[in-house]
Scaffold this active site. Sequence first.
Site, PDB file in Angstrom:
ATOM      1  N   ILE A  12       0.838  -1.205   0.000  1.00  0.00           N
ATOM      2  CA  ILE A  12       0.000   0.000   0.000  1.00  0.00           C
ATOM      3  C   ILE A  12       0.869   1.249   0.000  1.00  0.00           C
ATOM      4  O   ILE A  12       0.595   2.226  -0.687  1.00  0.00           O
ATOM      5  CB  ILE A  12      -0.942   0.017   1.225  1.00  0.00           C
ATOM      6  CG1 ILE A  12      -1.870  -1.196   1.199  1.00  0.00           C
ATOM      7  CG2 ILE A  12      -1.753   1.308   1.250  1.00  0.00           C
ATOM      8  CD1 ILE A  12      -2.673  -1.372   2.476  1.00  0.00           C
ATOM      9  N   GLY A  13       1.927   1.227   0.803  1.00  0.00           N
ATOM     10  CA  GLY A  13       2.774   2.417   0.856  1.00  0.00           C
ATOM     11  C   GLY A  13       3.839   2.284   1.911  1.00  0.00           C
ATOM     12  O   GLY A  13       3.827   1.358   2.723  1.00  0.00           O
ATOM     13  N   VAL A  14       4.775   3.215   1.879  1.00  0.00           N
ATOM     14  CA  VAL A  14       5.850   3.256   2.864  1.00  0.00           C
ATOM     15  C   VAL A  14       5.759   4.598   3.565  1.00  0.00           C
ATOM     16  O   VAL A  14       5.747   5.645   2.921  1.00  0.00           O
ATOM     17  CB  VAL A  14       7.233   3.110   2.191  1.00  0.00           C
ATOM     18  CG1 VAL A  14       8.340   3.121   3.233  1.00  0.00           C
ATOM     19  CG2 VAL A  14       7.287   1.836   1.367  1.00  0.00           C
ATOM     20  N   GLY A  15       5.653   4.569   4.888  1.00  0.00           N
ATOM     21  CA  GLY A  15       5.558   5.821   5.638  1.00  0.00           C
ATOM     22  C   GLY A  15       6.513   5.814   6.802  1.00  0.00           C
ATOM     23  O   GLY A  15       7.443   5.002   6.867  1.00  0.00           O
ATOM     24  N   ALA A  16       6.280   6.731   7.729  1.00  0.00           N
ATOM     25  CA  ALA A  16       7.130   6.815   8.919  1.00  0.00           C
ATOM     26  C   ALA A  16       7.106   5.499   9.685  1.00  0.00           C
ATOM     27  O   ALA A  16       8.058   5.153  10.374  1.00  0.00           O
ATOM     28  CB  ALA A  16       6.647   7.955   9.807  1.00  0.00           C
ATOM     29  N   TYR A  17       5.991   4.778   9.566  1.00  0.00           N
ATOM     30  CA  TYR A  17       5.843   3.537  10.319  1.00  0.00           C
ATOM     31  C   TYR A  17       6.151   2.307   9.470  1.00  0.00           C
ATOM     32  O   TYR A  17       5.604   1.238   9.684  1.00  0.00           O
ATOM     33  CB  TYR A  17       4.422   3.452  10.887  1.00  0.00           C
ATOM     34  CG  TYR A  17       4.109   4.533  11.898  1.00  0.00           C
ATOM     35  CD1 TYR A  17       5.092   4.999  12.766  1.00  0.00           C
ATOM     36  CD2 TYR A  17       2.850   5.091  11.997  1.00  0.00           C
ATOM     37  CE1 TYR A  17       4.819   5.987  13.689  1.00  0.00           C
ATOM     38  CE2 TYR A  17       2.568   6.083  12.932  1.00  0.00           C
ATOM     39  CZ  TYR A  17       3.561   6.524  13.771  1.00  0.00           C
ATOM     40  OH  TYR A  17       3.292   7.494  14.702  1.00  0.00           O
ATOM     41  N   THR A  19       6.663  -0.198   5.955  1.00  0.00           N
ATOM     42  CA  THR A  19       5.871  -0.596   4.790  1.00  0.00           C
ATOM     43  C   THR A  19       4.535  -1.172   5.235  1.00  0.00           C
ATOM     44  O   THR A  19       4.467  -1.928   6.202  1.00  0.00           O
ATOM     45  CB  THR A  19       6.645  -1.643   3.969  1.00  0.00           C
ATOM     46  OG1 THR A  19       7.951  -1.122   3.698  1.00  0.00           O
ATOM     47  CG2 THR A  19       5.949  -1.927   2.648  1.00  0.00           C
ATOM     48  N   LYS A  35       0.955  -4.012   9.146  1.00  0.00           N
ATOM     49  CA  LYS A  35       2.019  -3.049   9.428  1.00  0.00           C
ATOM     50  C   LYS A  35       3.038  -3.741  10.322  1.00  0.00           C
ATOM     51  O   LYS A  35       2.710  -4.133  11.441  1.00  0.00           O
ATOM     52  CB  LYS A  35       1.467  -1.810  10.131  1.00  0.00           C
ATOM     53  CG  LYS A  35       0.416  -1.086   9.308  1.00  0.00           C
ATOM     54  CD  LYS A  35      -0.001   0.226   9.923  1.00  0.00           C
ATOM     55  CE  LYS A  35      -1.077   0.876   9.054  1.00  0.00           C
ATOM     56  NZ  LYS A  35      -1.393   2.229   9.466  1.00  0.00           N
ATOM     57  N   ASP A 140       0.158  12.691  15.297  1.00  0.00           N
ATOM     58  CA  ASP A 140       0.584  12.769  13.894  1.00  0.00           C
ATOM     59  C   ASP A 140      -0.618  12.783  12.950  1.00  0.00           C
ATOM     60  O   ASP A 140      -0.603  12.123  11.924  1.00  0.00           O
ATOM     61  CB  ASP A 140       1.513  11.586  13.580  1.00  0.00           C
ATOM     62  CG  ASP A 140       2.221  11.743  12.236  1.00  0.00           C
ATOM     63  OD1 ASP A 140       2.458  12.892  11.814  1.00  0.00           O
ATOM     64  OD2 ASP A 140       2.521  10.720  11.589  1.00  0.00           O
TER      65      ASP A 140
END
EC number: 2.7.11.22
Length: 303
Positions: A12-17, A19, A35, A140
């Site tokens: 889905i995506g890569v964020g601060a937390y 992949t 997650k 956040d």
Amino acid sequence: MATSRYEPVAEIGVGAYGTVYKARDPHSGHFVALKSVRVPNGGGGGGGLPISTVREVALLRRLEAFEHPNVVRLMDVCATSRTDREIKVTLVFEHVDQDLRTYLDKAPPPGLPAETIKDLMRQFLRGLDFLHANCIVHRDLKPENILVTSGGTVKLADFGLARIYSYQMALTPVVVTLWYRAPEVLLQSTYATPVDMWSVGCIFAEMFRRKPLFCGNSEADQLGKIFDLIGLPPEDDWPRDVSLPRGAFPPRGPRPVQSVVPEMEESGAQLLLEMLTFNPHKRISAFRALQHSYLHKDEGNPE
């Protein structure tokens, strides 16, 4: 429970937390969001998980009992691998296909109708009031972690994760946006639940503008952009425990909200200013915001 139970479908995506993966639960047919996070191996009780992680996960599991409609559900927690130094933990959340950023981008010009924005805001504030009543500060909030289902239900995501993820985030430096951060966070002062209400104000304005309200590229630049709208706060409101003095900013008065959000009616502008109040002790709470006249005018059928 092993994550092998879930069939990965897509990244889905890569964020601060880290992949995030979309996966399918073959037993129920439902989609979930996986997650993964690395935490230090604490040894001893909790199967080696640090006690702070055990506590945070326990709190998230306790919230599950309430099944609040405006909060993303945590379905499962699995320890998937371990070494002497760290353990990989996977959190399994309900999956929602779009976030508020996508939802806003998909709205045809001139953007969302005011009534839709009021409905989204009521749901957003109900979810946040629930978290705050359970002593959870999100820290956040931004359009990317406010999810909107295909039926128009708002669900808050990524709350309660800040401390769980502190170890991994120290290992993987990520540029975290400053655009939704409250002044007390930008000044590195002490903070509590009011930080989230500042973020709500920024997002509320963005629902009308379809672009962020304050786009700073450093803490000082972000504060400068904030003061361009709300004015330089009085000395009495400036926190005592910070390194950046009030004198670092040129004096200026407030501008009308309509100069940046012309589509917003007067009672909405009043609510926005109560959210964008510099002093966190004077900022409106989620509970009080829900009582505001703006969110009750022209309200549809009672729920």
